[in-house]
Design an enzyme around this catalytic site. Structure first.
Site, PDB file in Angstrom:
ATOM      1  N   ARG A 103       0.894  -1.254  -0.006  1.00 19.73           N
ATOM      2  CA  ARG A 103       0.035   0.089   0.053  1.00 19.73           C
ATOM      3  C   ARG A 103       0.777   1.339   0.109  1.00 19.73           C
ATOM      4  O   ARG A 103       0.523   2.315  -0.591  1.00 19.73           O
ATOM      5  CB  ARG A 103      -0.975  -0.006   1.168  1.00 19.73           C
ATOM      6  N   LYS A 138       1.782  24.847  -3.961  1.00 19.78           N
ATOM      7  CA  LYS A 138       0.578  24.158  -3.694  1.00 19.78           C
ATOM      8  C   LYS A 138       0.765  22.587  -3.308  1.00 19.78           C
ATOM      9  O   LYS A 138       0.334  21.977  -4.176  1.00 19.78           O
ATOM     10  CB  LYS A 138      -0.490  24.696  -4.461  1.00 19.78           C
ATOM     11  N   LYS A 170       3.342  39.343  -3.761  1.00 20.30           N
ATOM     12  CA  LYS A 170       1.897  39.074  -4.081  1.00 20.30           C
ATOM     13  C   LYS A 170       0.931  40.206  -3.540  1.00 20.30           C
ATOM     14  O   LYS A 170       1.501  41.238  -3.104  1.00 20.30           O
ATOM     15  CB  LYS A 170       1.504  37.664  -3.621  1.00 20.30           C
ATOM     16  N   GLU A 200       3.646  39.735  -8.698  1.00 17.58           N
ATOM     17  CA  GLU A 200       2.288  39.555  -9.113  1.00 17.58           C
ATOM     18  C   GLU A 200       1.416  40.718  -9.449  1.00 17.58           C
ATOM     19  O   GLU A 200       1.524  41.537  -8.748  1.00 17.58           O
ATOM     20  CB  GLU A 200       1.529  38.549  -8.240  1.00 17.58           C
ATOM     21  N   ASP A 221      -1.924  37.533 -12.777  1.00 18.99           N
ATOM     22  CA  ASP A 221      -2.888  36.669 -12.314  1.00 18.99           C
ATOM     23  C   ASP A 221      -4.239  36.658 -12.914  1.00 18.99           C
ATOM     24  O   ASP A 221      -4.737  37.898 -12.809  1.00 18.99           O
ATOM     25  CB  ASP A 221      -2.527  37.058 -10.836  1.00 18.99           C
TER      26      ASP A 221
END
Length: 282
Positions: A103, A138, A170, A200, A221
């Site tokens: 597994r 992410k 950002k 960004e 973006d």
């Protein structure tokens, strides 16, 4: 594809932790009860879908850590395209060890091969354009190195690995600093000369402000393909252009046609479906 494997010292602790999580406090009580201690057998890792393979070293380590006497013989390599029924690798050794490690080996291989497969699909979707498909931060906690390697196995490239290897200014940074210019000025006063800077922007007005600041890259973006094309024209090669937001197999070709250099895709590492792989009796 010339894909260098990750150093084993990076992979082994992840696989070891996964095995320990599965073994719990008493080990594999099912296999210990059913499989005779001296029973040996051979099995194949077989893929059940079209896709791209990744994570072979994880599978090898899972079996080896469980029982060093298990022989692991890869038939294919990470980055190989596969069809249903293809044998990825062959394993042979004590039955208890094979079933106990099964597994963990499959969890990692199915997940990483799913990422490689999804990446390959996007790479194919933008073929004919210069845009590269890149992943993001992410990622699944603890699996970043493996997941980013799987993106490379699928023909993609990697964005920054963490917060420390490049600056990405950002929207919240800009809001706190008060402007794009002030945010970049603060970065330049803090970061070393070897650190690249990306900013960004959400609008062409922000991009216009950024153009005079001499940064290395701009993250465009959630812009439409038409706006992206305008942005690429405005930049005119003065920095790397990266598009993000709403990227899928249907939208990727139009985004790539805008002329951007990079297309970053978060779901490749956090939401790609697995590639179905099983461990079958040889």
């Amino acid at each position: 594809m010339d894909l260098s494997p990750l150093p084993e010292i990076m992979v082994e602790p992840i696989v070891r932790a996964a095995l320990l999580e599965d073994l719990g406090r008493a080990g594999d009580i099912t296999s210990d009860a059913i499989v005779p201690a001296h029973y040996s057998t051979g099995m194949d890792l077989v893929v059940r879908q079209h896709g791209v393979v990744a994570g072979l070293d994880c599978a090898r380590l899972a079996f080896h850590l469980m029982d060093p006497s298990i022989a692991f013989r890869p038939v294919l390599a990470d980055g190989a395209s596969v069809v249903p029924g293809a044998v990825i690798a062959q394993v042979e050794g004590p039955g208890r060890g094979l079933l106990t490690a099964e597994r963990t080996a499959l969890n990692l291989m199915c997940h990483l091969s799913g990422i490689a497969t999804a990446t390959a699909g996007l790479v194919q979707a933008v073929a004919g354009h210069k845009a590269q498909i890149v992943c993001t931060r992410k990622t699944t906690p603890g699996l970043r190195a493996l997941e980013k390697h799987a993106v490379r196995a699928g023909g993609g490239s990697n964005h920054r690995f963490g917060l420390d290897d490049a600056v990405l200014v950002k929207d919240n940074h800009i809001a706190i600093a008060g402007s794009v210019g002030e945010a970049v000025a603060r970065v330049r006063a803090h970061a070393g000369h070897m650190v690249k800077i990306e900013v960004e922007v959400d609008t062409l007005a922000q991009l216009d402000e950024l153009l005079g600041l001499g940064v290395d890259a701009v993250l465009l973006d959630n812009m439409t393909p038409d706006l992206l094309a305008q942005a690429v024209t405005m930049v005119s090669g003065r920095m790397i252009t990266e598009a993000s937001g709403r990227v899928n197999l249907e939208s990727a070709p139009a985004i790539a046609a805008s002329g951007v250099d990079l297309i970053s895709v978060g779901w490749l590492t956090h939401s790609a479906p697995i590639l179905d792989i099983g461990l079958d009796a040889a």
